[in-house]
Design a protein around this motif. Structure first.
Motif, PDB file in Angstrom:
ATOM      1  N   ARG A 279       6.759   4.425 -15.677  1.00  0.00           N
ATOM      2  CA  ARG A 279       7.271   2.764 -16.108  1.00  0.00           C
ATOM      3  C   ARG A 279       7.548   3.046 -17.018  1.00  0.00           C
ATOM      4  O   ARG A 279       8.911   2.818 -17.530  1.00  0.00           O
ATOM      5  CB  ARG A 279       6.186   2.171 -15.290  1.00  0.00           C
ATOM      6  N   ALA A 280       6.687   3.413 -18.383  1.00  0.00           N
ATOM      7  CA  ALA A 280       7.366   3.646 -18.900  1.00  0.00           C
ATOM      8  C   ALA A 280       8.372   4.764 -20.248  1.00  0.00           C
ATOM      9  O   ALA A 280       8.633   4.912 -20.575  1.00  0.00           O
ATOM     10  CB  ALA A 280       5.207   4.960 -19.917  1.00  0.00           C
ATOM     11  N   GLU A 281       8.934   5.844 -18.782  1.00  0.00           N
ATOM     12  CA  GLU A 281      10.026   6.359 -19.110  1.00  0.00           C
ATOM     13  C   GLU A 281      11.203   5.846 -18.348  1.00  0.00           C
ATOM     14  O   GLU A 281      12.276   6.516 -18.848  1.00  0.00           O
ATOM     15  CB  GLU A 281      10.029   7.359 -18.155  1.00  0.00           C
ATOM     16  N   VAL A 282      10.951   4.593 -18.074  1.00  0.00           N
ATOM     17  CA  VAL A 282      12.187   3.641 -17.865  1.00  0.00           C
ATOM     18  C   VAL A 282      12.374   2.400 -18.679  1.00  0.00           C
ATOM     19  O   VAL A 282      11.563   2.362 -19.225  1.00  0.00           O
ATOM     20  CB  VAL A 282      11.615   2.790 -16.153  1.00  0.00           C
ATOM     21  N   GLU A 283      13.793   2.539 -19.447  1.00  0.00           N
ATOM     22  CA  GLU A 283      14.067   1.401 -20.261  1.00  0.00           C
ATOM     23  C   GLU A 283      14.592   0.223 -19.484  1.00  0.00           C
ATOM     24  O   GLU A 283      14.224  -0.403 -19.766  1.00  0.00           O
ATOM     25  CB  GLU A 283      14.738   1.975 -21.280  1.00  0.00           C
ATOM     26  N   ASN A 284      15.625   0.241 -18.723  1.00  0.00           N
ATOM     27  CA  ASN A 284      16.102  -0.187 -18.651  1.00  0.00           C
ATOM     28  C   ASN A 284      16.271   0.045 -17.145  1.00  0.00           C
ATOM     29  O   ASN A 284      16.828   0.406 -16.218  1.00  0.00           O
ATOM     30  CB  ASN A 284      17.719  -0.966 -18.312  1.00  0.00           C
ATOM     31  N   LEU A 285      14.821  -0.697 -16.589  1.00  0.00           N
ATOM     32  CA  LEU A 285      14.991  -0.538 -14.318  1.00  0.00           C
ATOM     33  C   LEU A 285      16.553  -1.203 -13.729  1.00  0.00           C
ATOM     34  O   LEU A 285      17.002  -0.658 -12.710  1.00  0.00           O
ATOM     35  CB  LEU A 285      13.424  -2.183 -14.380  1.00  0.00           C
ATOM     36  N   GLU A 286      17.060  -2.779 -14.432  1.00  0.00           N
ATOM     37  CA  GLU A 286      18.084  -2.949 -13.634  1.00  0.00           C
ATOM     38  C   GLU A 286      19.350  -1.684 -13.511  1.00  0.00           C
ATOM     39  O   GLU A 286      19.625  -1.129 -12.417  1.00  0.00           O
ATOM     40  CB  GLU A 286      18.391  -4.260 -14.459  1.00  0.00           C
ATOM     41  N   ALA A 287      19.649  -1.151 -14.193  1.00  0.00           N
ATOM     42  CA  ALA A 287      20.465  -0.378 -14.525  1.00  0.00           C
ATOM     43  C   ALA A 287      20.637   0.563 -13.712  1.00  0.00           C
ATOM     44  O   ALA A 287      21.651   0.979 -13.557  1.00  0.00           O
ATOM     45  CB  ALA A 287      21.099  -0.236 -16.306  1.00  0.00           C
ATOM     46  N   LEU A 288      18.871   1.409 -13.986  1.00  0.00           N
ATOM     47  CA  LEU A 288      18.437   2.616 -13.548  1.00  0.00           C
ATOM     48  C   LEU A 288      19.029   1.709 -12.001  1.00  0.00           C
ATOM     49  O   LEU A 288      18.716   2.760 -11.045  1.00  0.00           O
ATOM     50  CB  LEU A 288      17.062   2.536 -13.670  1.00  0.00           C
ATOM     51  N   PHE A 289      18.478   1.117 -11.441  1.00  0.00           N
ATOM     52  CA  PHE A 289      18.458   0.524  -9.553  1.00  0.00           C
ATOM     53  C   PHE A 289      19.633   0.983  -9.562  1.00  0.00           C
ATOM     54  O   PHE A 289      19.672   0.783  -8.084  1.00  0.00           O
ATOM     55  CB  PHE A 289      17.419  -0.669  -9.729  1.00  0.00           C
ATOM     56  N   LEU A 290      20.589   0.054 -10.431  1.00  0.00           N
ATOM     57  CA  LEU A 290      21.762  -0.184  -9.326  1.00  0.00           C
ATOM     58  C   LEU A 290      22.527   1.363  -9.478  1.00  0.00           C
ATOM     59  O   LEU A 290      23.041   1.951  -8.632  1.00  0.00           O
ATOM     60  CB  LEU A 290      22.831  -1.288 -10.587  1.00  0.00           C
ATOM     61  N   ASP A 291      22.269   2.236 -10.776  1.00  0.00           N
ATOM     62  CA  ASP A 291      23.028   3.632 -10.905  1.00  0.00           C
ATOM     63  C   ASP A 291      22.460   4.208  -9.757  1.00  0.00           C
ATOM     64  O   ASP A 291      22.809   5.200  -8.925  1.00  0.00           O
ATOM     65  CB  ASP A 291      22.548   4.456 -12.018  1.00  0.00           C
ATOM     66  N   VAL A 292      20.716   4.107  -9.039  1.00  0.00           N
ATOM     67  CA  VAL A 292      20.551   4.582  -8.049  1.00  0.00           C
ATOM     68  C   VAL A 292      21.348   4.131  -6.663  1.00  0.00           C
ATOM     69  O   VAL A 292      21.201   6.051  -6.089  1.00  0.00           O
ATOM     70  CB  VAL A 292      18.182   4.887  -8.307  1.00  0.00           C
ATOM     71  N   VAL A 293      21.155   3.324  -6.627  1.00  0.00           N
ATOM     72  CA  VAL A 293      21.396   3.153  -5.496  1.00  0.00           C
ATOM     73  C   VAL A 293      22.671   3.116  -5.285  1.00  0.00           C
ATOM     74  O   VAL A 293      23.627   2.714  -3.700  1.00  0.00           O
ATOM     75  CB  VAL A 293      20.356   1.358  -4.799  1.00  0.00           C
ATOM     76  N   THR A 294      23.151   2.930  -6.211  1.00  0.00           N
ATOM     77  CA  THR A 294      24.828   3.145  -5.533  1.00  0.00           C
ATOM     78  C   THR A 294      26.105   3.726  -6.107  1.00  0.00           C
ATOM     79  O   THR A 294      26.945   4.568  -5.394  1.00  0.00           O
ATOM     80  CB  THR A 294      25.821   1.430  -7.077  1.00  0.00           C
ATOM     81  N   GLY A 295      25.249   5.079  -6.766  1.00  0.00           N
ATOM     82  CA  GLY A 295      25.102   6.286  -7.693  1.00  0.00           C
ATOM     83  C   GLY A 295      24.708   7.606  -6.586  1.00  0.00           C
ATOM     84  O   GLY A 295      25.520   8.538  -7.486  1.00  0.00           O
ATOM     85  N   GLY A 296      24.156   6.993  -5.623  1.00  0.00           N
ATOM     86  CA  GLY A 296      24.296   8.584  -4.917  1.00  0.00           C
ATOM     87  C   GLY A 296      22.930   8.944  -5.473  1.00  0.00           C
ATOM     88  O   GLY A 296      22.053  10.596  -5.294  1.00  0.00           O
TER      89      GLY A 296
END
Lengths: 236, 349
Positions: A215-232
């Motif tokens: 968790r400590a390495e994640v700055e913006n969880l929402e952006a990361l999540f959207l990037d991962v699930v929509t950006g492959g």
């Protein structure tokens, strides 16, 4: 020590692949936020660990015990609240707790009362569950999951429908549980909830783990999540 | 074994606190007297008096007499055969008297157009010389009540798995440290216990009620394929108690297995109930067809080919046939238990 160890886990429902190549280890003290879209495989993963869905391939161990071959020993270490809260509606909250206590070894009435106090249902546990609100059922669901002194909690949307005060109680209980040497896997669609108290983020997409990061390495969880699930999975 | 008993206690707690079950028990008690007495009455009146003149009609016209003569001809012919058979096998005089009396009554009615006396009174039914007596009341109640007990067993079996699947509570049970095999064994053990407790309660009430008619239990005569057997009503109550329990165990196991395999309460209730009704329907149509025409079938022998009915139609006390029927039903219940285990052990919950 690894409390949960999944190695190359596959789960097929007929022709449909619900999970594939899932490898995951969870250690004592961790609170893992399990994220994914609807149907991504979060509940299936929890069901496999809880012994509700047999593996199609691979191995799953809890505290070193195989969840299928050594179900009894593995299940003693697991407390689960999976999918919607399910109770015997005509029975009271207390009677539902007693029923659960009957099939878990070494559970005393004191343990049941402590679990009920943890979720703040002391004043309502004498009522029939059918009269409970969604939030109350969810709290009772959590109380049932922590019965029997489990080491690993599987919590599917644990704060769904719960008022802020009760939600804080449950969040604090999860944090205290992990601090005392347990571990928890928490799935939720509310990213802020996960961000708030999880120590590790795991994102699952179409049955595969596409991100596993502290968790400590994640700055913006929402952006990361959207990037991962929509950006492959580019963010990985 | 400890885990099996844990599931047993879980099941007992769950079931006994379930409002539906309580309502079922109340329903059974409410219908107990009315339903059982009604069936008892209908069964024995039909069995021992078909066809008989209507006592309300004391005089009949020659035309009506001609119609009745046709209607009664079969019964009189049957009574002729029964008298012959009774003489051949050396049946007690009491049996001959019963048949000869009925034949004489029918002939008297056809010849004179009047009823000699009103033989449809309860006193007649309770008269030992008629083959049925007050002491057999307990037996009769159990006979009448068995359908309700079977329905209750089907309800229990269906709710043991499919209701838990439907409500989602099966997840809690399967996620517990108890193995799936022990869950199946614990639940089946409870079904066996609960059905035994229910039929025991019914038998206790039936024997208690029958005491109102006297507990001396005069002997009754059971007609078999080849002979007449003298027994007592209370001896038959024991057999009936056991046969009802075995039938309940079989039906509960069937309902539970259907509930596990199809995961549907409706199917768990409908399939065993449908099976029972269709079996009785086929059986009854064969017997009644034969009864109307030639009477070559012994109902008891025919029943031995039908599950549950084989237990139901046993009137000869505890003998080898009954032992075989009981063992076969218990073996079928064990087979259903095995099928349940196979279906449940890798089921997604």
């Amino acid at each position: 020590m690894n409390l949960l160890e999944l190695k190359d886990v596959w789960k097929l429902y007929g022709e449909k692949t619900a999970l594939s190549e899932v490898t995951l280890s969870i250690e004592e003290g961790e609170i893992v936020g399990l994220l994914g879209l609807n149907g991504a495989g979060k509940s299936t993963l929890m069901k496999i660990v809880a012994g509700l869905a047999p593996l199609s391939r691979g191995s799953a161990r809890v505290g070193g015990f195989d969840v299928e071959q050594e179900h009894g020993r593995a299940a003693r270490l697991v407390g689960a609240m999976i999918e919607t809260p399910a109770f015997h509606q005509e029975l009271t909250g207390w009677q539902n707790m007693i029923l659960t206590g009957l099939v878990i070894p070494d559970v005393s009435k004191k343990d049941m009362l402590a679990a009920i106090e943890t979720v703040g249902l002391e004043d309502q546990f004498g009522f029939a569950v059918k009269k409970y609100s969604v939030g109350m059922k969810q709290r009772l669901h959590f109380a049932r999951a922590i019965l029997g002194h489990p080491r690993l909690l599987l919590l599917d949307e644990p704060l769904s429908g719960i008022d802020p005060i009760a939600a804080k109680r449950i969040r604090d209980a999860i944090i205290a549980f992990a601090a005392s040497g347990g571990a928890a896997v928490v799935s939720s669609h509310v990213l802020a909830e996960i961000e708030h108290f999880c120590t590790r983020i795991v994102i699952i997409d179409r049955g595969q783990i596409v991100l596993d990061r502290p968790r400590a390495e994640v700055e913006n969880l929402e952006a990361l999540f959207l990037d991962v699930v929509t950006g492959g999975g580019k963010a990985q | 074994m400890k885990d099996i008993l844990s599931v047993f206690r879980y099941e007992r707690y769950r079931t006994t606190r379930n409002i539906v079950r309580m309502l079922s028990v109340v329903l059974v008690l409410m219908t107990f007297f009315g339903f059982s007495w009604g069936l008892y009455d209908m069964y024995y009146r039909d069995f021992y008096s078909t066809p008989r003149p209507d006592p309300a009609i004391t005089e009949i016209s020659p035309e009506q007499r001609a119609d009745l003569a046709e209607e009664y001809a079969d019964r009189i012919a049957a009574l002729d055969q029964l008298v012959l058979q009774a003489e051949m096998v050396g049946a007690p005089d009491r049996v001959l008297k019963v048949y000869e009396r009925e034949r004489a009554e029918l002939r008297f009615y056809l010849e004179t157009g009047t009823v000699e006396y009103d033989f449809l009174q309860a006193d007649d039914i309770l008269d030992p010389t008629q083959g049925v007596n007050g002491g057999s009341f307990a037996f009769s109640i159990l006979v009448a009540l068995r359908y309700l007990l079977y329905v209750y067993a089907i309800f229990l079996g269906a709710s043991s798995f499919s209701a838990e699947h439907r409500s989602g509570t099966m997840r809690t049970l399967v996620a517990s440290p108890i193995s799936r095999r022990d869950i199946i064994l614990g639940k089946f053990l409870y079904l066996a216990f609960e059905t035994a407790a229910t039929v025991f309660l019914a038998a206790a009430v039936a024997v208690g009620v029958s005491a109102l008619y006297g507990i001396e239990a005069p002997p009754i005569l059971a007609r078999t394929a080849t002979s007449f057997r003298e027994t007592t009503a209370f001896a038959l109550v024991l057999v009936r108690f056991f046969s009802t329990w075995v039938g309940m165990v079989f039906l509960a196991a069937l309902a539970a297995t259907v509930g596990i395999v199809l995961r549907s309460s409706v199917a768990g209730l409908a399939i065993p109930a449908g099976f029972l009704m269709v079996s009785y329907g086929i059986f009854a149509s064969i017997v009644m067809g034969d009864y109307s025409f030639n009477r070559t079938i012994d109902p008891e022998r025919l029943a031995s080919g039908f599950p549950v009915i084989a237990l139901d139609l046993h009137l000869q006390g505890w003998n080898l046939d009954f032992t075989v029927a009981v063992l076969l039903h218990l073996a079928m219940a064990a087979g259903l238990l095995w099928i349940s285990h196979i279906a449940f052990r890798r089921q997604n919950i």
